[in-house]
Enzyme design. Structure first.
Site, short mmCIF file in Angstrom:
data_model
loop_
_atom_site.label_atom_id
_atom_site.label_comp_id
_atom_site.label_asym_id
_atom_site.label_seq_id
_atom_site.Cartn_x
_atom_site.Cartn_y
_atom_site.Cartn_z
CE LYS A 52 4.81 6.32 1.17
NZ LYS A 52 5.42 7.01 -1.12
CG ASP A 109 5.45 1.53 -2.32
OD1 ASP A 109 4.68 0.82 -3.04
OD2 ASP A 109 5.91 2.56 -3.02
CE LYS A 164 6.89 1.43 -6.08
NZ LYS A 164 7.27 2.44 -7.33
CG ASP A 216 8.06 4.18 -0.46
OD1 ASP A 216 8.17 5.78 -0.77
OD2 ASP A 216 7.22 3.96 -0.51
CG ASP A 239 3.77 2.03 -7.35
OD1 ASP A 239 3.36 2.19 -5.93
OD2 ASP A 239 5.04 2.46 -7.92
CD GLU A 275 2.87 4.08 -1.89
OE1 GLU A 275 2.65 3.50 -2.92
OE2 GLU A 275 3.66 3.90 -0.89
NE ARG A 325 -0.28 10.20 -4.71
CZ ARG A 325 0.14 10.30 -6.25
NH1 ARG A 325 -0.38 11.20 -7.11
NH2 ARG A 325 1.29 10.07 -6.10
N1 BES Z 1 7.82 5.42 -3.35
C1 BES Z 1 7.68 5.14 -4.57
C2 BES Z 1 8.04 6.76 -4.83
C3 BES Z 1 9.74 6.69 -4.97
C4 BES Z 1 9.69 5.88 -6.40
C5 BES Z 1 10.40 6.57 -3.99
C6 BES Z 1 11.41 6.10 -6.12
C7 BES Z 1 11.36 7.19 -4.04
C8 BES Z 1 12.13 6.76 -5.14
C9 BES Z 1 5.96 6.30 -4.56
O1 BES Z 1 5.10 5.66 -3.11
C10 BES Z 1 5.37 5.89 -6.07
O2 BES Z 1 5.13 5.09 -6.43
N2 BES Z 1 4.66 6.85 -6.55
C11 BES Z 1 5.06 6.88 -7.86
C12 BES Z 1 3.01 7.68 -8.58
C13 BES Z 1 2.92 7.15 -9.76
C14 BES Z 1 2.02 5.83 -9.46
C15 BES Z 1 1.44 8.38 -9.53
C16 BES Z 1 5.36 7.48 -8.59
O3 BES Z 1 6.02 8.03 -8.54
O4 BES Z 1 5.91 6.43 -10.24
ZN ZN Z 2 5.79 4.80 -2.21
MN MN Z 3 3.90 3.70 -4.84
#
Ligand code: BES
Ligand code: ZN
Ligand code: MN
Length: 500
Positions: free
Chosen positions: A264, A269, A276, A287, A346, A348, A350
């Protein structure tokens, strides 16, 4: 690479300079070569040890300035505890811990690679040398005014060994792996205004120097392939997305099925329209740690001329809010033909991986795919920053990864997958939706990925906790950890290479 530490090997007979580092264990004795070097100073050590209750326990050290009877300015006696039970991972930490005690102004260091029981073996010496380089790395490119403590250690570190040629030979490949780790860290640490997808792709293209075939696909090429999931994430950004495919064909039979690694690479992000909160959003420059690991790993494999055919593929995008950004409610069609309803922009990662995984599975029919992604915050809730989450459709691959984790100290912990979770990602309007409820957030993300690997043996590593921002350790003080490079190099070396 930007580290300023030079590690070299010299024979035991070399006169030590600068800071002298020697080892002992709980017996508080020294090996023959060490005794010879310490000479009359052995008594100084004895008195200092008594005065500070130093007993040779693991990860403790005795620090003596201007030791009487020796020409060096400083003597550090490092304890190793019960020396007989030390594993390779421990020797890496010992090397790192030794460097941790040095000051930036140190110019020369001599480390005697010997335990009371005898000279360290070439593999153990090599692990110490690797630990030294890993610990010495510092990302300070953007600091124009450096205080003394900000300065990077710039030392010539000589490791005194019984057999110089054997030590050099053992360290050569691990030195290449360390280069790969430092490359991955460098990419993770770079700010997002510098390292946007096209620039990331250029850096990956530098692997061509090592004989890696690097192919860069731009938006047009990805449109042609029908990568609607990846492109949907990318469409709101000024900086266009890229996919980079790196191939190293090191097996004697160039037509052997490759092994494959997917990363990834979300260079920043923001969350997109499902934006966010501001707190710590700057961390989202990391990210792309999964993609950085894949580049670092491909560097390691090519540099050490691994006897394996390997493919590394990374999806590089930014996730930005914009008039043209994708909306919650949008339905995208992935390269596989499966449709995905966007619930949360968010989620994204996947979407990016869905298309890259499918592409790699179809095009290369690999023996396995391992993907790495800073995919979910939920994995940090579950496992913290010490273990990465492992999700897999294959027990053998999982066990091999778990074993490689133990050997390198880059640990993984297996989490469940299963049809029971499918209902959480069913969509009213499309084949699936990109975000499920709060519960089991890392699992439902992995469950979606699984739909894009066909029946390829596959493992997904959620490295949101381990790839960046973990607390400093004996072998890393930088924000980006380079997690995964040593783990996957070990996996390859243990199981997928013709023996040398
Ligand atoms: N890049 C983030 C996950 C992340 C969070 C990595 C903190 C490192 C530190 C990912 O893209 C994300 O935002 N995931 C969301 C998914 C949710 C919206 C279903 C999450 O984990 O909150
Ligand atoms: Zn992300
Ligand atoms: Mn995200």
């Amino acid at each position: 690479m930007t580290d300023a530490v030079k590690v070299g090997f010299v024979p035991f007979s070399t006169t030590p300079r600068g800071v002298l580092v020697v080892f002992t264990d709980e017996t508080m004795r020294f090996g023959t070569a060490t005794r010879k070097i310490l000479g009359a100073a052995a008594d100084t050590v004895k008195r200092a040890a008594t005065a500070s209750a130093f007993k040779g326990k693991n990860a403790t050290a005795l620090d003596i300035l201007a030791p009487a009877g020796l020409k060096v300015g400083r003597l550090i006696v490092v304890g190793t505890g019960k020396a007989g039970s030390l594993k390779e991972e421990d020797y890496i930490k010992i090397g790192g811990a030794a460097v941790g005690r040095l000051k930036a102004s140190t110019d020369a260091v001599t480390l005697i690679a010997e335990l009371p029981a005898g000279a360290l073996k070439p593999d153990q010496v090599s692990a110490i040398a690797a630990g030294i380089r890993l610990r010495a790395y510092k990302f300070d490119r953007y600091k124009t005014r450096k205080k003394d403590e900000d300065k990077k250690l710039a030392a010539q570190i000589s490791i005194a060994v019984a057999d110089v040629a054997a030590a050099r030979k053992a360290f050569a490949p691990s030195n290449n792996v360390v280069d790969g780790v430092l490359l991955a860290r460098e990419l993770v640490n770079e700010p997002p205004n510098v390292l946007y997808p096209a620039e990331f792709a250029r850096r990956a293209a530098q692997l061509r120097r090592l004989g890696v075939k690097v192919e860069i696909l731009d938006v047009k090429a990805m449109e042609k392939l029908g990568m609607g999931a990846l492109l949907g994430v990318s469409q709101g950004s000024y900086h266009d997305g890229r996919m980079v495919v790196m191939r190293w064909n090191g097996a004697s039979n160039k037509t052997d099925k490759p092994i494959a690694f997917v990363g990834k690479g979300v260079c920043f992000d923001t969350g997109g329209i499902s934006i966010k909160p501001a707190g710590s959003m700057e961390d989202m420059k990391g990210d792309m740690a999964g993609a950085a690991c894949v580049v670092g790993l491909m560097h390691a494999l090519a540099a050490r001329k691994a006897k394996v055919n390997a493919v590394g593929a990374i999806g590089l995008v930014e996730n930005m809010p914009d008039g043209n950004a994708q909306r919650p409610g949008d339905i995208v069609t992935s390269m596989s033909g499966q449709t995905i309803e966007i619930i949360n922009t968010d989620a994204e990662g996947r979407l990016v991986l869905a298309d890259v995984l499918w592409y790699v599975a179809q095009k290369y029919k690999p023996k396995f795919i391992v993907d790495l992604a800073t995919l979910t915050g939920a994995i940090m809730v579950a496992l913290g920053t010490e273990y990465a989450g492992l999700f897999s459709n294959n027990d053998e691959l999982s066990e091999r990864l778990t074993k490689a984790g133990r050997a390198t100290g880059e640990h993984v912990w297996r989490m469940p997958l299963g049809p029971e979770y499918d209902k959480q990602i069913d969509s009213k309007f499309a084949d699936m939706k990109n975000a499920a409820g709060r519960w089991g957030g890392s699992i439902t993300a992995a469950q979606l990925l699984q739909r894009f690997v066909d029946n390829t043996p596959w493992a997904h590593l959620d490295i949101a906790g381990t790839g960046m921002g973990a607390p400093s350790s004996d072998i890393n003080t930088s924000w980006g950890s380079g997690y995964g490079v040593r783990l996957l190099d070990q996996l390859v070396a243990d199981h997928y290479e013709a023996k040398r």
